[in-house]
Write an enzyme that holds these catalytic residues in place. Structure first.
Site, PDB file in Angstrom:
ATOM      1  N   ASP A  16     -11.321   2.095   3.210  1.00  0.00           N
ATOM      2  CA  ASP A  16     -11.617   0.665   3.060  1.00  0.00           C
ATOM      3  C   ASP A  16     -13.124   0.419   2.930  1.00  0.00           C
ATOM      4  O   ASP A  16     -13.549  -0.673   2.551  1.00  0.00           O
ATOM      5  CB  ASP A  16     -11.095  -0.131   4.271  1.00  0.00           C
ATOM      6  CG  ASP A  16      -9.673  -0.651   4.068  1.00  0.00           C
ATOM      7  OD1 ASP A  16      -9.267  -0.816   2.902  1.00  0.00           O
ATOM      8  OD2 ASP A  16      -8.987  -0.915   5.077  1.00  0.00           O
ATOM      9  N   LYS A  43       0.830  -1.209   0.000  1.00  0.00           N
ATOM     10  CA  LYS A  43       0.000   0.000   0.000  1.00  0.00           C
ATOM     11  C   LYS A  43       0.866   1.261   0.000  1.00  0.00           C
ATOM     12  O   LYS A  43       0.570   2.225  -0.696  1.00  0.00           O
ATOM     13  CB  LYS A  43      -0.953  -0.032   1.207  1.00  0.00           C
ATOM     14  CG  LYS A  43      -2.008  -1.124   1.064  1.00  0.00           C
ATOM     15  CD  LYS A  43      -2.816  -1.389   2.310  1.00  0.00           C
ATOM     16  CE  LYS A  43      -3.653  -2.668   2.090  1.00  0.00           C
ATOM     17  NZ  LYS A  43      -4.563  -2.976   3.198  1.00  0.00           N
ATOM     18  N   GLN A  91      -5.073  -1.919   9.267  1.00  0.00           N
ATOM     19  CA  GLN A  91      -4.812  -3.220   8.655  1.00  0.00           C
ATOM     20  C   GLN A  91      -5.425  -4.329   9.511  1.00  0.00           C
ATOM     21  O   GLN A  91      -5.172  -4.409  10.703  1.00  0.00           O
ATOM     22  CB  GLN A  91      -3.290  -3.430   8.513  1.00  0.00           C
ATOM     23  CG  GLN A  91      -2.896  -4.677   7.751  1.00  0.00           C
ATOM     24  CD  GLN A  91      -3.358  -4.649   6.305  1.00  0.00           C
ATOM     25  OE1 GLN A  91      -3.266  -3.647   5.611  1.00  0.00           O
ATOM     26  NE2 GLN A  91      -3.885  -5.772   5.838  1.00  0.00           N
TER      27      GLN A  91
HETATM   28  C1  BQF Z   1      -0.659 -10.118  -5.988  1.00  0.00           C
HETATM   29  C2  BQF Z   1      -5.560  -9.382   2.224  1.00  0.00           C
HETATM   30  C3  BQF Z   1      -6.447 -11.410   3.159  1.00  0.00           C
HETATM   31  C4  BQF Z   1      -6.596 -10.783   4.408  1.00  0.00           C
HETATM   32  C5  BQF Z   1      -6.254  -9.464   4.560  1.00  0.00           C
HETATM   33  C6  BQF Z   1      -0.877  -7.983  -4.733  1.00  0.00           C
HETATM   34  C7  BQF Z   1      -1.775  -7.942  -2.489  1.00  0.00           C
HETATM   35  C8  BQF Z   1      -1.868  -9.311  -2.528  1.00  0.00           C
HETATM   36  C9  BQF Z   1      -1.508 -10.013  -3.652  1.00  0.00           C
HETATM   37  C10 BQF Z   1      -2.163  -7.161  -1.299  1.00  0.00           C
HETATM   38  C11 BQF Z   1      -4.980  -8.611   1.130  1.00  0.00           C
HETATM   39  C12 BQF Z   1      -4.788  -9.213  -0.216  1.00  0.00           C
HETATM   40  C13 BQF Z   1      -4.565  -7.304   1.388  1.00  0.00           C
HETATM   41  C14 BQF Z   1      -1.005  -9.351  -4.756  1.00  0.00           C
HETATM   42  C15 BQF Z   1      -3.866  -6.469   0.363  1.00  0.00           C
HETATM   43  C16 BQF Z   1      -4.453  -8.160  -1.260  1.00  0.00           C
HETATM   44  O1  BQF Z   1       0.257  -9.694  -6.716  1.00  0.00           O
HETATM   45  O2  BQF Z   1      -1.316 -11.115  -6.269  1.00  0.00           O
HETATM   46  C17 BQF Z   1      -1.261  -7.264  -3.604  1.00  0.00           C
HETATM   47  O3  BQF Z   1      -1.360  -6.406  -0.790  1.00  0.00           O
HETATM   48  N1  BQF Z   1      -3.442  -7.257  -0.775  1.00  0.00           N
HETATM   49  C18 BQF Z   1      -4.792  -6.739   2.688  1.00  0.00           C
HETATM   50  O4  BQF Z   1      -4.460  -5.598   2.944  1.00  0.00           O
HETATM   51  O5  BQF Z   1      -5.363  -7.472   3.636  1.00  0.00           O
HETATM   52  C19 BQF Z   1      -5.722  -8.769   3.475  1.00  0.00           C
HETATM   53  C20 BQF Z   1      -5.935 -10.722   2.076  1.00  0.00           C
END
Ligand code: BQF
Length: 291
Positions: A119, A52, A96
């Site tokens: 969010d 992020k 987060q």
């Molecule tokens: C990629 C998330 C589960 C629980 C809380 C790029 C992200 C992930 C994968 C990423 C996720 C999942 C995020 C890829 C943010 C997505 O290249 O495939 C980016 O940073 N995510 C989160 O903040 O909280 C989560 C999944």
């Protein structure tokens, strides 16, 4: 063979648009600002926070990370959110998730000003999505909608099946598909005859959290298959819910993991932060901060 939906590429396009608009705001002296709060040191959460912050740099936003220790109290966290709610240089606030168990997620999310809730997890913004009158859409389902649109497949009238009913993905996803006139079914852990339902889906979205959960027999020939899962396979490698190898030949369109929904989640967060900055700078213009 299915058409691969390139989430990374579509996310780059979204971020490029956001960057262009961010440049325009800069002419008015406005720099969108995102505050990212992380409590404790969950390794996956740390990676997400880093993604992020990096995206903020890419699109020309200011970002500030608040890395709080595991033992942070509810009051300390609420005080921080209160401070950030009042700061004119911060347009978006995100906490987060998941939070350590001693913290009340609902109370904390509810403390974020709806105008800064990028969010879209706070009750006000959740309600807005329900009635189709929103400023912010939750990032992951919003990203999924963009990916579906990129295929050119109409949602209107189609059988859309969502597996998973979380507040963060499944429920808002179903609502958004409904707004696009999809015929929506939500499946979950208690659903009977799951594969019977999923195999009728023209658009199938899996948000379960189990590797290899969606197999070829559950998928309709030519379907759009969107994989929201973030799991580790037997070798510890990142993978989604969809058994890609078997499903890919049968699907019409499919998202990979990594490089599918994940990058879109981040891109939509940037879009929401831009929206928040526009909203909040209009407020600031009317009520300049006292020196
Ligand atoms: C990629 C998330 C589960 C629980 C809380 C790029 C992200 C992930 C994968 C990423 C996720 C999942 C995020 C890829 C943010 C997505 O290249 O495939 C980016 O940073 N995510 C989160 O903040 O909280 C989560 C999944």
């Amino acid at each position: 063979m299915a058409n691969l939906i390139n989430g990374k590429e579509i996310a780059a396009q979204v971020k490029a648009e956001v960057a262009k608009e961010s440049e325009k705001l800069a002419e008015y002296g406005v720099t969108p600002g995102l505050a990212v709060i992380i409590v404790g040191d969950d390794p996956a959460s740390k990676i997400y926070v880093r993604n992020k912050k990096r995206a903020c740099e890419e699109v020309g936003f200011y970002s500030e990370e608040f890395a709080l220790p595991e033992k942070t109290s509810q009051k300390e966290l609420l005080d921080l959110i209160d401070t950030l709610n009042k700061r004119f240089d911060i347009d978006g606030i995100l906490v987060q998730l998941p939070l350590p168990k001693h913290l009340n997620e609902k109370t904390i999310i509810g403390a974020i000003s709806p105008k800064k809730d990028v969010d879209a997890f706070s009750p006000f913004n959740v309600g807005r999505v329900m009635i189709g009158e929103y400023r912010f859409l939750p990032c992951t389902p919003a990203g999924v909608m963009e990916l579906i649109k990129s295929t050119g497949v109409e949602i209107s009238g189609k059988n859309c099946v969502v597996i998973g009913r979380s507040n963060i993905v499944g429920k808002p996803m179903a609502m958004m598909l409904l707004h696009e006139n999809g015929t929506v079914t939500v499946c979950h852990s208690k659903t009977e005859n799951l594969s019977e339902i999923t195999s009728k889906a023209d658009i199938l979205i899996s948000a379960v959290g189990k590797a290899h959960f969606v197999t070829a027999d559950m998928v309709k020939e030519g379907a759009v298959v969107i994989d929201v899962g973030m799991n580790n396979d037997e070798d510890g490698k990142l993978c989604g819910d969809v058994d890609f190898e078997s499903v890919e030949p049968k699907a019409g369109y499919i998202t990979p993991v990594p490089g599918g929904v994940g990058p879109m989640t981040i891109a939509m967060l940037m879009k929401n932060t831009l929206t928040a900055a526009k909203l909040n700078s209009a407020v600031a213009a009317k009520r300049p901060p006292k020196k």
